[in-house]
Motif scaffolding. Sequence first.
Motif, short mmCIF file in Angstrom:
data_model
loop_
_atom_site.label_atom_id
_atom_site.label_comp_id
_atom_site.label_asym_id
_atom_site.label_seq_id
_atom_site.Cartn_x
_atom_site.Cartn_y
_atom_site.Cartn_z
N ASP A 11 0.88 -1.16 0.00
CA ASP A 11 0.00 0.00 0.00
C ASP A 11 0.92 1.21 0.00
OD1 ASP A 11 -1.77 2.07 0.48
OD2 ASP A 11 -2.87 1.00 2.05
N THR A 12 1.38 1.60 -1.19
CA THR A 12 2.39 2.65 -1.29
C THR A 12 1.88 3.99 -0.77
OG1 THR A 12 1.80 3.02 -3.60
CG2 THR A 12 3.67 1.56 -3.16
N ALA A 13 0.61 4.29 -0.95
CA ALA A 13 0.07 5.55 -0.43
C ALA A 13 0.19 5.59 1.09
CB ALA A 13 -1.38 5.73 -0.85
N ARG A 14 -0.11 4.48 1.73
CA ARG A 14 -0.02 4.43 3.19
C ARG A 14 1.44 4.50 3.64
NH1 ARG A 14 -3.04 0.83 7.64
NH2 ARG A 14 -2.12 1.91 9.39
N ASP A 17 2.52 8.09 3.42
CA ASP A 17 1.93 8.86 4.51
C ASP A 17 2.66 8.59 5.82
OD1 ASP A 17 -0.19 10.71 5.46
OD2 ASP A 17 -0.83 8.95 6.62
N ASN A 18 2.99 7.33 6.07
CA ASN A 18 3.73 6.99 7.29
C ASN A 18 5.10 7.67 7.32
OD1 ASN A 18 1.67 5.38 8.29
ND2 ASN A 18 2.56 3.48 7.55
N THR A 51 1.53 16.52 8.65
CA THR A 51 2.78 15.88 8.25
C THR A 51 3.90 16.74 8.81
OG1 THR A 51 3.02 17.12 6.19
CG2 THR A 51 1.79 15.02 6.08
#
Length: 89
Positions: A11-14, A17-18, A51
């Motif tokens: 899950d590259t988006a997650r 975000d991390n 962020t």
Amino acid sequence: MSSLVEGVRLDTARLEDNVDRSLMTVTALSPAIGYDEAARIAHRALREDLTLRDAALRSGVEEALYDRVVDPERLTRPGVAAADSAGGT
């Protein structure tokens, strides 16, 4: 994209975000803006659910400085990342 385990996908988006919300990366800013200011930015990011980049920019850190200094990919490589990033080169 290849899978790590059959049927499993990243899950590259997650993941992005991390990384963007990782408060540990604020340490890369310390040589450029000082420990106290870096700590205030980390606290702001946590308190306001931002962020780290957004918290830094809202706290007055220049976008170019942040982008040059806080490079997660470079920060994961061996060596002293701050030595070549904070000095303006």
